[in-house]
Design an enzyme around this catalytic site. Structure first.
Site, PDB file in Angstrom:
ATOM      1  CE1 TYR A   6      -2.768   2.793   0.421  1.00 55.98           C
ATOM      2  CE2 TYR A   6      -1.626   3.437   2.701  1.00 55.98           C
ATOM      3  CZ  TYR A   6      -2.823   3.580   1.905  1.00 55.98           C
ATOM      4  OH  TYR A   6      -3.396   5.414   1.673  1.00 55.98           O
TER       5      TYR A   6
ATOM      6  N   GLY B  11      -4.861   6.058   0.133  1.00 54.34           N
ATOM      7  CA  GLY B  11      -6.155   6.463   0.891  1.00 54.34           C
ATOM      8  C   GLY B  11      -7.586   5.118  -0.025  1.00 54.34           C
TER       9      GLY B  11
ATOM     10  NE  ARG C 169     -15.124  25.807  52.217  1.00 52.57           N
ATOM     11  CZ  ARG C 169     -16.822  26.161  52.149  1.00 52.57           C
ATOM     12  NH1 ARG C 169     -17.177  24.472  52.790  1.00 52.57           N
ATOM     13  NH2 ARG C 169     -17.233  26.557  52.733  1.00 52.57           N
TER      14      ARG C 169
END
Length: 514
Positions: A58, A65, A284
């Site tokens: 490939y 693709g 806090r």
């Protein structure tokens, strides 16, 4: 000073290696071990043997693709990677910085030197040379869906290897061919598999993730330091960070943040009855907010460094065992998830700091500080507005950061004739994360401006100096007083904000030992 040498092809790399190369404080080299050289040579030789046997590979003897069904005759295979590089030259948007481009080169080199990409030693040596000479490809930021890897942005790397397009060199954007001629660098002609090897991988998103990780780690510490200084300026209750309190909720990172706050505030494990019983959440609960990022950093590192040290192109060439594997290692899902998660944790820091800034500006909550931290004298007080606009700006930057926290990875698109029908969006996630970092660093700059002004006002109010501060906070405050002049009369603050933001990005201040 001799620069550190980072060797590719031997031990696994760490994020800090990529940062050093990106910043130009280290040089790259290639392994010279027999094992490494044999692996690289075996891949090249195996591909050559397959071509002589007219084997089907490939992207080497086929189109790319969805066009993989189109055969390419042997007399055309050397032209194929040139076409791949050229038709992907369609990137748009802003270009990556020199630091980002260098990180991209380093990340691609890390993958190729795993020895499973079938690239020649000449290609690897040229990548090293470009890194060390700081000849860095100009790469547009937009155009990648994160599979098949970062094809379009990495085509700009492939083009530069062939002497085409443009590069950063000595701070200038110049034609590659001119810089190569000036430095006597020879371009290469990509071999049949090398176009895919350069372009079909996760180097862009991984490089950006390395940079993001470094900035996120620093922001975790800086937000903690700013929180401590906010608590001092607001007369907050340091008992909120007591060791005994955090022992009963043992998230390791959250406890680290609380420990740093205890050190900054000289906290004893005993309630101070002169303090308010409970501060507002942005003070806090600061360890619980910052602690999420701090606890996530180890698995962010794991995801990023595993990807960095992987062979992530297609096909995989195992020259030693003479195998070709066709797969999908170009898919950037791990980086996408890490970046989507990181940007949420970072944006929460922006939101935390924005709430703290809002408190310290407002006379309903700031425990006797002047409105908007204006230190103007009484005769001018009515026309001065202090940091009012800075607070508005911090709110705007925070809102934009929060808006960008939508995960990019859930927006997979089917592209390229439904061949790439499930993609990672990893590069978009990484770019989003860097933007959220930029915005949060700007909010942190506003926070630094605010605490520098607020503590200065407290010193005036109480006729004290910074000797009452712990060493870490005192050093930070003194550094800020050198960078930012105390604000008495209104003045433009853009210069100070930009300078502080840049100092954050350069990690100017030494914070906590870990």
């Amino acid at each position: 000073m001799n620069k550190k040498i980072i060797t590719f092809g031997e031990a696994p790399l760490v994020i800090e290696d990529i940062i050093s190369l990106a910043q130009g404080s280290a040089l790259a080299s290639l392994s010279n071990t027999d094992e490494y050289n044999q692996k690289i040579k075996a891949g090249v030789d195996y591909l050559h043997a397959l071509l002589t046997k007219e084997g089907e590979i490939y992207g080497v003897t086929t189109g790319y693709g969805d066009s993989c069904t189109v055969g390419v005759p042997l007399n055309r295979v050397h032209e194929l990677p040139i076409n791949l590089m050229r038709f992907h030259g369609c990137g748009l948007g802003d270009v990556f910085s020199e630091e980002e481009s260098a990180a991209i080169l380093a990340a691609r080199l890390a993958s190729l030197t795993q020895g499973y990409s079938g690239v020649t030693p000449e290609l690897l040596s040229l990548l090293v040379l470009l890194l060390n000479k700081r000849v860095l490809p100009i790469i547009p930021q937009e155009g990648s869906v994160g599979a098949s890897g970062d094809l379009t942005p990495l085509s700009y790397v492939a083009a530069v290897l062939m002497g085409e397009r443009e590069v950063w060199y000595q701070g200038q954007r110049l034609p590659t061919v001119d810089v190569f001629e000036q430095l006597n660098i020879r371009s290469i002609c990509l071999q049949p598999k090398e176009g895919l090897a350069i372009m079909n991988g996760t180097a862009v998103m991984t490089a950006l993730a390395c940079l993001a990780y470094s900035r996120a780690t620093y922001l975790s510490k800086l937000t903690t330091r700013i929180t401590a200084m906010m608590s001092i300026a607001l007369g907050g209750n340091p008992y909120h960070f007591a060791e005994g309190l955090f022992a009963v909720k043992p998230h390791q990172g959250q406890n680290q943040i609380a420990a740093w706050l205890r050190a900054d505030l000289a906290v004893a494990d005993k309630h101070d009855t002169e303090k308010r019983l409970q501060d507002r959440y942005s003070l806090r609960c600061a360890p619980h907010v910052i602690g999420v990022l701090q606890d996530a950093l180890p698995w962010f590192r794991q995801f990023i460094e595993t990807e960095l040290n992987s062979a992530n192109d297609n096909p995989i060439v195992d020259g030693i065992n003479e195998r070709i594997y066709h797969g999908g290692h170009f898919y950037g899902g791990h980086i996408a998830f890490a970046m989507d998660s990181m940007k949420q944790a970072i944006a929460n820091l922006a939101d935390l700091l924005d709430r703290q800034i809002a408190l310290i500006m407002d006379t309903k909550f700031n425990q006797g500080l002047p409105a908007n931290l204006s230190a103007a004298t009484s005769s001018h007080a009515m026309i001065n507005h202090g940091l009012k606009a800075v607070q508005i700006g911090a709110s705007a930057w925070t809102a934009e950061a929060l808006k960008l926290t939508m995960p990019a990875s859930v927006f997979s698109r089917s592209t390229e004739c439904h061949n790439q029908d499930k993609v990672s969006m990893g590069t978009i996630a990484a770019r989003d994360c860097l933007r959220v970092l930029q915005l949060t660093e700007q909010v942190a700059a506003a926070g630094l401006l605010a605490v520098r002004q607020a503590i200065g006002i407290r010193h005036q109010q109480n006729d004290t100096d910074d000797s009452t501060l712990t060493i870490g906070v005192q050093e930070m405050y003194e550094a800020l007083t050198e960078d930012v002049e105390f604000i008495v009369e209104d003045r433009p603050l853009e210069t100070e904000l930009r300078s502080l933001t840049l100092a954050i990005q350069k990690q100017k201040w030494c914070l906590y030992d870990t």
